[in-house]
Design an enzyme around this catalytic site. Structure first.
Site, mmCIF file in Angstrom:
data_model
loop_
_atom_site.group_PDB
_atom_site.id
_atom_site.type_symbol
_atom_site.label_atom_id
_atom_site.label_comp_id
_atom_site.label_asym_id
_atom_site.label_seq_id
_atom_site.Cartn_x
_atom_site.Cartn_y
_atom_site.Cartn_z
ATOM 1 N N ARG A 39 0.826 -1.211 0.000
ATOM 2 C CA ARG A 39 0.000 0.000 0.000
ATOM 3 C C ARG A 39 0.859 1.259 0.000
ATOM 4 O O ARG A 39 0.450 2.285 -0.561
ATOM 5 C CB ARG A 39 -0.943 -0.011 1.201
ATOM 6 C CG ARG A 39 -2.122 -0.962 1.017
ATOM 7 C CD ARG A 39 -2.994 -1.055 2.232
ATOM 8 N NE ARG A 39 -4.218 -1.783 1.934
ATOM 9 C CZ ARG A 39 -5.026 -2.302 2.848
ATOM 10 N NH1 ARG A 39 -4.725 -2.162 4.134
ATOM 11 N NH2 ARG A 39 -6.118 -2.956 2.504
ATOM 12 N N LYS A 211 -15.253 -15.950 6.792
ATOM 13 C CA LYS A 211 -16.684 -15.997 7.096
ATOM 14 C C LYS A 211 -17.568 -15.724 5.885
ATOM 15 O O LYS A 211 -17.314 -14.793 5.119
ATOM 16 C CB LYS A 211 -17.015 -14.979 8.193
ATOM 17 C CG LYS A 211 -16.341 -15.265 9.535
ATOM 18 C CD LYS A 211 -16.730 -14.207 10.552
ATOM 19 C CE LYS A 211 -16.082 -14.468 11.907
ATOM 20 N NZ LYS A 211 -16.449 -13.436 12.898
ATOM 21 N N GLY A 364 -6.357 -6.651 0.459
ATOM 22 C CA GLY A 364 -6.409 -7.300 1.761
ATOM 23 C C GLY A 364 -5.523 -8.526 1.855
ATOM 24 O O GLY A 364 -4.370 -8.532 1.421
ATOM 25 N N GLY A 388 -12.311 -4.384 1.472
ATOM 26 C CA GLY A 388 -13.714 -4.109 1.751
ATOM 27 C C GLY A 388 -14.332 -3.131 0.777
ATOM 28 O O GLY A 388 -15.481 -3.291 0.355
#
Length: 409
Positions: A39, A211, A364, A388
Site C-alpha cells: 500500500r 466468514k 487485503g 472491503g
C-alpha cells in the site's frame, strides 16, 4: 465516475500550496517491521507528483484500529521511514494528529516538503458517528493546509467509510481523486461492465476468507452475473455443512447455513466448492494432517486448506476464463503446510492471465498472500489496495468517499 482528478489539480497549479492527501498506508506489521509495503508503494506515485509540482504535502492515514486512543504500537513511524525510502526524500512524522506539533510542522513546510500526520484514528472524532464531531476534526485538518489548500483522496481502501479524513474534509476543500483511487475505480468498472454493462466472458470470481457473512453481499450480487463462482477458505465449510456433510471443528457459521442452502439451490450450476479438504488435528503450523472428501465430511479436526483435488478442479474451471476477480485466500496461508491451496489458485489465475484473461486481486489478505508466496505483482492485471471497498463497489453500494468527490466535481 465524474470527478476532478489529480491532473486537474496539477493543471491548476499547486506550487507553494498546501495539499492534504488521504492515503491508505494501513500496512501489516510484525512488531515494528512492515511485512508487506504494497500500500505504501501504491500510494507513492500520487505523492511524488505533488512533490515534483512544488506542493506542501500533508498526508493523513491510519494504521490498525486504535479505537480513538493513542497506541504507540500503531504509530506511523515505520510507515514514514518506508515512505521516505520510496519517495527518495525525508518524510516528517508529526507527533500528533492535529495538535501543536502537527501545526508547527505544517507551518514550517517549504515547497516539495512532505509531512505525515500521526495515525488519524488516534483521534476519536475520525470514526465518530456524530457529524459535528467529525466536522471539527475535518476543519482542524483544513487549517493545516491553509485557505488556498486542496484535498486529494487517494486511499481507496477507506472510501467506503464516512470518516472525517475521507468524507467530511472533502466538503471543506476543493477535492480531487488521486491516481490510485482513479485507477481502482477504472478497474472495478471493468468488472461490473462499465457504462455498457458488458464484461468479457467467461467471467470467474474466486472468493475465500474466513466468514460467509463477510462475503454474502458480493456473493448475492455477483452469482447471477458470473459464469463461475469458486468458494474456498473458511467460508467454504458453512456451504459444505449446508450440503449435509460434517465439518468437525472447522470455522462454520450456523446462522448462515440456510442462506448457503438457498444460494446452492439457486446457483448450484455456478457455485463451485472444494472437492477435498486438508484437515488438521490442531490450529498450528506443525499440525498433523489428512485429506477428507467434502462429500463425506469429517467428524474431528479442522479444515485449514483446500485439498489437491480442489486445486486441480478449480484450475480447470479458471483455465478458460477471460475475466477473473479473486478476493480471499483458500486456506491458512500463513502456515506453510496450509498454503498450497492458495498457491494453487493463485498460479491458476496467473496462467489464465498469461492466456489473456483480465485478472484482479481484491486487496487485503489476497494481496498479502500473493506477496508472501513470492508471486510478482505484475503476474496479475491488477492488485487492488482496497479489500472491503472493492467488495462494496462490486455489490453496487454507494461509497461515501467517492460520492462526495462526485458532488464536488
Amino acid at each position: 465516475m465524474s470527478v476532478r482528478t489529480l491532473e486537474d489539480l496539477l493543471a491548476d497549479g499547486v506550487s507553494g500550496r498546501g495539499v492534504l492527501v488521504r492515503s491508505d498506508l494501513n500496512v501489516p506489521l510484525d512488531g515494528g517491521s512492515i511485512t508487506d509495503a504494497g500500500r505504501i508503494v501504491a500510494s507513492a506515485p500520487t505523492i511524488a507528483k505533488l512533490v515534483e509540482a512544488g506542493a506542501k504535502v500533508i498526508i493523513t492515514a491510519h494504521l490498525g484500529r486504535p479505537d480513538g486512543a493513542v497506541d504507540p504500537a500503531l504509530s506511523l513511524a515505520p510507515v514514514a521511514a518506508r515512505l521516505s525510502e520510496e519517495l527518495g526524500r525525508n518524510v516528517q512524522l508529526a507527533g500528533d494528529v492535529v495538535g501543536s506539533d502537527a501545526l508547527a510542522r505544517a507551518e514550517g513546510l517549504t515547497d516539495g516538503d512532505v509531512l505525515l500526520l500521526e495515525n488519524i484514528r488516534f483521534d476519536p472524532r475520525e470514526t465518530s458517528k456524530d457529524e459535528a464531531e467529525r466536522t471539527k476534526l475535518a476543519k482542524a485538518l483544513v487549517e493545516l493546509v491553509g485557505d488556498d489548500g486542496a484535498f486529494v483522496s487517494d486511499g481507496f481502501g477507506v472510501v467506503h467509510r464516512k470518516q472525517a479524513s475521507v468524507y467530511d474534509v472533502a466538503k471543506l476543500l476543493p477535492s480531487y481523486a488521486g491516481d490510485l483511487v482513479a485507477t481502482e475505480v477504472e478497474v472495478l468498472r471493468k468488472l461490473t461492465g462499465g457504462d455498457d454493462g458488458v464484461v468479457e466472458r467467461p467471467y470467474a470470481v474466486v472468493l475465500g476468507g474466513s466468514k460467509v457473512s463477510d462475503k454474502i453481499g458480493v456473493i448475492e450480487a455477483l452469482a447471477p452475473k458470473v459464469d463461475t463462482l469458486v468458494i474456498g477458505g473458511g467460508m467454504a465449510f458453512t456451504f459444505i455443512k449446508a450440503q449435509g456433510s460434517p465439518v468437525g471443528d472447522s470455522l462454520m457459521q450456523e446462522d448462515m447455513i440456510d442462506t448457503c442452502k438457498g444460494l446452492l439451490d439457486q446457483f448450484g450450476d455456478v457455485i463451485h466448492l472444494p472437492h477435498d479438504i486438508v484437515v488438521a488435528d490442531k490450529f498450528a503450523a506443525d499440525a498433523e494432517t489428512s485429506i477428507a472428501m467434502s462429500a463425506d465430511g469429517f467428524d474431528s479436526g479442522m479444515g485449514l486448506d483446500i485439498g489437491p483435488g480442489a486445486v486441480e478442479r478449480f484450475a480447470n474451471v479458471l483455465r478458460g476464463a477471460k475475466t477473473i476477480f479473486w478476493n480471499g485466500p483458500s486456506g491458512v496461508f500463513e502456515f506453510e503446510k496450509f498454503a498450497e491451496g492458495t498457491r494453487g489458485v493463485a498460479e491458476a489465475i496467473v496462467e489464465a492471465t498469461k492466456d489473456g484473461a483480465y485478472s484482479v486481486v481484491g486487496g487485503g489478505d489476497s494481496a498479502a498472500a500473493v506477496r508472501a508466496l513470492g508471486i510478482p505483482d505484475d503476474a496479475f492485471s491488477h492488485i487492488s489496495t482496497g479489500g472491503g471497498a472493492s467488495l462494496e463497489y462490486l455489490e453496487g453500494k454507494e461509497l461515501p468517499g467517492l460520492s462526495v468527490l462526485e458532488e464536488q466535481a
